[in-house]
Design an enzyme around this catalytic site. Structure first.
Site, PDB file in Angstrom:
ATOM      1  N   LEU A   1      48.430  -7.303  29.648  1.00 56.85           N
ATOM      2  CA  LEU A   1      47.470  -8.390  29.399  1.00 56.85           C
ATOM      3  C   LEU A   1      47.728  -8.936  27.995  1.00 56.85           C
ATOM      4  O   LEU A   1      47.775  -8.165  27.035  1.00 56.85           O
ATOM      5  CB  LEU A   1      46.034  -7.849  29.457  1.00 56.85           C
ATOM      6  CG  LEU A   1      44.948  -8.802  28.952  1.00 56.85           C
ATOM      7  CD1 LEU A   1      44.713  -9.944  29.948  1.00 56.85           C
ATOM      8  CD2 LEU A   1      43.639  -8.055  28.693  1.00 56.85           C
ATOM      9  N   VAL A   2      47.932 -10.252  27.902  1.00 56.64           N
ATOM     10  CA  VAL A   2      48.115 -10.872  26.582  1.00 56.64           C
ATOM     11  C   VAL A   2      47.025 -11.921  26.395  1.00 56.64           C
ATOM     12  O   VAL A   2      47.017 -12.964  27.068  1.00 56.64           O
ATOM     13  CB  VAL A   2      49.509 -11.536  26.448  1.00 56.64           C
ATOM     14  CG1 VAL A   2      49.682 -12.127  25.046  1.00 56.64           C
ATOM     15  CG2 VAL A   2      50.624 -10.523  26.744  1.00 56.64           C
TER      16      VAL A   2
ATOM     17  N   GLY B   1      45.161 -14.904  24.230  1.00 60.09           N
ATOM     18  CA  GLY B   1      45.775 -15.936  23.386  1.00 60.09           C
ATOM     19  C   GLY B   1      47.195 -16.236  23.831  1.00 60.09           C
ATOM     20  O   GLY B   1      48.020 -16.726  23.070  1.00 60.09           O
TER      21      GLY B   1
ATOM     22  N   GLY C   1      51.662 -20.052  20.524  1.00 59.97           N
ATOM     23  CA  GLY C   1      52.138 -19.309  19.358  1.00 59.97           C
ATOM     24  C   GLY C   1      52.650 -17.907  19.637  1.00 59.97           C
ATOM     25  O   GLY C   1      53.502 -17.689  20.504  1.00 59.97           O
TER      26      GLY C   1
ATOM     27  N   ASP D   1      43.847 -16.928  28.290  1.00 56.38           N
ATOM     28  CA  ASP D   1      43.559 -17.812  27.159  1.00 56.38           C
ATOM     29  C   ASP D   1      42.347 -18.666  27.512  1.00 56.38           C
ATOM     30  O   ASP D   1      42.078 -18.935  28.681  1.00 56.38           O
ATOM     31  CB  ASP D   1      44.772 -18.713  26.872  1.00 56.38           C
ATOM     32  CG  ASP D   1      44.774 -19.241  25.438  1.00 56.38           C
ATOM     33  OD1 ASP D   1      45.669 -18.838  24.668  1.00 56.38           O
ATOM     34  OD2 ASP D   1      43.893 -20.054  25.093  1.00 56.38           O
TER      35      ASP D   1
ATOM     36  N   TYR E   1      37.811 -15.389   8.006  1.00 59.07           N
ATOM     37  CA  TYR E   1      39.022 -14.932   8.707  1.00 59.07           C
ATOM     38  C   TYR E   1      39.507 -13.581   8.158  1.00 59.07           C
ATOM     39  O   TYR E   1      39.816 -12.669   8.921  1.00 59.07           O
ATOM     40  CB  TYR E   1      40.102 -16.009   8.561  1.00 59.07           C
ATOM     41  CG  TYR E   1      41.395 -15.708   9.276  1.00 59.07           C
ATOM     42  CD1 TYR E   1      41.502 -15.887  10.652  1.00 59.07           C
ATOM     43  CD2 TYR E   1      42.508 -15.261   8.574  1.00 59.07           C
ATOM     44  CE1 TYR E   1      42.696 -15.616  11.311  1.00 59.07           C
ATOM     45  CE2 TYR E   1      43.711 -15.003   9.228  1.00 59.07           C
ATOM     46  CZ  TYR E   1      43.798 -15.180  10.601  1.00 59.07           C
ATOM     47  OH  TYR E   1      44.979 -14.918  11.238  1.00 59.07           O
TER      48      TYR E   1
ATOM     49  N   SER F   1      37.305 -10.829   9.276  1.00 57.68           N
ATOM     50  CA  SER F   1      37.490 -10.512  10.700  1.00 57.68           C
ATOM     51  C   SER F   1      38.749  -9.666  10.901  1.00 57.68           C
ATOM     52  O   SER F   1      38.763  -8.729  11.697  1.00 57.68           O
ATOM     53  CB  SER F   1      37.563 -11.797  11.545  1.00 57.68           C
ATOM     54  OG  SER F   1      38.809 -12.464  11.381  1.00 57.68           O
ATOM     55  N   LYS F   2      39.806  -9.982  10.163  1.00 57.23           N
ATOM     56  CA  LYS F   2      41.078  -9.272  10.355  1.00 57.23           C
ATOM     57  C   LYS F   2      41.061  -7.883   9.722  1.00 57.23           C
ATOM     58  O   LYS F   2      41.690  -6.950  10.236  1.00 57.23           O
ATOM     59  CB  LYS F   2      42.234 -10.118   9.809  1.00 57.23           C
ATOM     60  CG  LYS F   2      42.471 -11.399  10.612  1.00 57.23           C
ATOM     61  CD  LYS F   2      42.791 -11.096  12.076  1.00 57.23           C
ATOM     62  CE  LYS F   2      43.225 -12.326  12.842  1.00 57.23           C
ATOM     63  NZ  LYS F   2      43.633 -12.024  14.212  1.00 57.23           N
TER      64      LYS F   2
ATOM     65  N   THR G   1      53.451 -21.319  13.789  1.00 54.55           N
ATOM     66  CA  THR G   1      52.776 -21.558  15.081  1.00 54.55           C
ATOM     67  C   THR G   1      51.815 -22.734  14.875  1.00 54.55           C
ATOM     68  O   THR G   1      51.591 -23.147  13.734  1.00 54.55           O
ATOM     69  CB  THR G   1      51.914 -20.344  15.516  1.00 54.55           C
ATOM     70  OG1 THR G   1      50.792 -20.236  14.618  1.00 54.55           O
ATOM     71  CG2 THR G   1      52.672 -19.033  15.528  1.00 54.55           C
TER      72      THR G   1
END
Ligand SMILES: NC(=O)c1ccc[n+]([C@@H]2O[C@H](COP(=O)([O-])OP(=O)(O)OC[C@H]3O[C@@H](n4cnc5c(N)ncnc54)[C@H](O)[C@@H]3O)[C@@H](O)[C@H]2O)c1
Length: 249
Positions: A10-11, A13, A17, A37, A159, A162-163, A194
């Protein structure tokens, strides 16, 4: 010799990119791919770009990682088609909503946390429960953090937080799931060419390039190849690891 023959991946997104490149490279290694996605048009584009042979069987799903009901529906569709959950999960869906802290809206803060961090939690929890219920004892979860989650970055309080969360979620999940044969690792990309980076003003891009010892941005395939390694048994003793792929940044 392809390393992922017979595996289902499962990917999230997967429509753009790094996620799109990951779908292509995992398929090249023999896996069947579930391209998930929020942008359904892009799911179709990715499916068309995957080269595969007759033993592979791919699926495209519109899924919003930030909504539990959407992730549960995706699992339901997966089980209907394959009668098993994926043994490879790549949590790649992510967004930015950049602004300086003093101007950042509550809405933009929440949205980034909801997609990047909560989305990683929801997909991991819902799909891993199914992995455990189905008795799969060789699985790999690969999360995508960011180098800015380690160092911070101007205009990215939401961001980078979150990361950083994704990195520690990964490390904790690896401690809880390792004894079940489920490995969980995180990649921290640097600046990767991307659509997400195309939105950064050219002047800022040039400043970043100066700071990268290799003097170039990476390309999506250079992250996807590391993802393929973590997905495969070539990395069978790697669990809870953080891998920086940054050109030395
Ligand atoms: N490009 C970089 O330099 C870079 C650096 C570090 C980390 N990352 C991370 O890598 C991952 C992929 O980024 P990219 O550069 O390929 O960006 P991208 O914008 O090209 O792709 C992101 C994909 O995620 C999808 N998405 C967004 N919100 C979603 C949701 N709620 N549910 C499902 N799908 C959703 C988008 O539709 C898009 O297809 C992200 O997590 C990003 O934060 C990228």
């Amino acid at each position: 010799m392809s390393s992922l023959i017979g595996r289902l991946a499962l990917v999230t997104g997967g429509g753009s990119g790094i996620g799109q490149a990951t779908c292509r490279i995992l398929a090249r290694e023999g896996a069947s791919i579930i391209v998930a996605d929020r942008a359904s048009k892009n799911v179709q584009k990715t499916l068309q770009s995957i080269q595969s042979d007759t033993t592979q069987n791919h699926l495209g799903l519109e899924m919003d990682v930030a909504k539990a009901t959407s992730v549960e529906d995706a699992l339901k569709n997966t089980l209907e088609k394959y009668a098993k959950p994926p043994s490879i999960i790549v949590n790649c869906a992510g967004i930015t909503r950049d602004n300086f802290l003093l101007k950042l809206s509550e809405e933009d803060f929440d949205e980034v946390i909801n997609v990047n961090l909560k989305g990683t939690f929801l997909v991991t929890k819902i799909f891993t429960n199914s992995i455990v219920q189905n008795g799969i004892n060789n699985a790999s979860i690969i999360n995508i953090g960011s180098i800015v989650g380690d160092y911070g970055n101007l205009g990215q309080t939401n961001y980078s937080a979150s990361k950083a969360g994704v990195e520690l979620l990964t490390r904790t999940a690896s401690k809880e799931l390792g004894n079940l044969g489920i490995r969980v690792n995180v990649i921290l990309p640097g600046m990767i060419r991307t659509p997400m980076i195309d939105a950064v003003p050219p002047k800022v891009q040039e400043k970043f390039k100066e700071l990268i010892p290799m003097k170039r941005f990476g390309n999506a395939e250079e992250i996807a190849e590391v993802i393929a390694f973590l997905a495969s048994d070539k990395s069978s003793y790697m669990n809870g690891a953080t891998i920086k792929v940054t050109g030395g940044f």
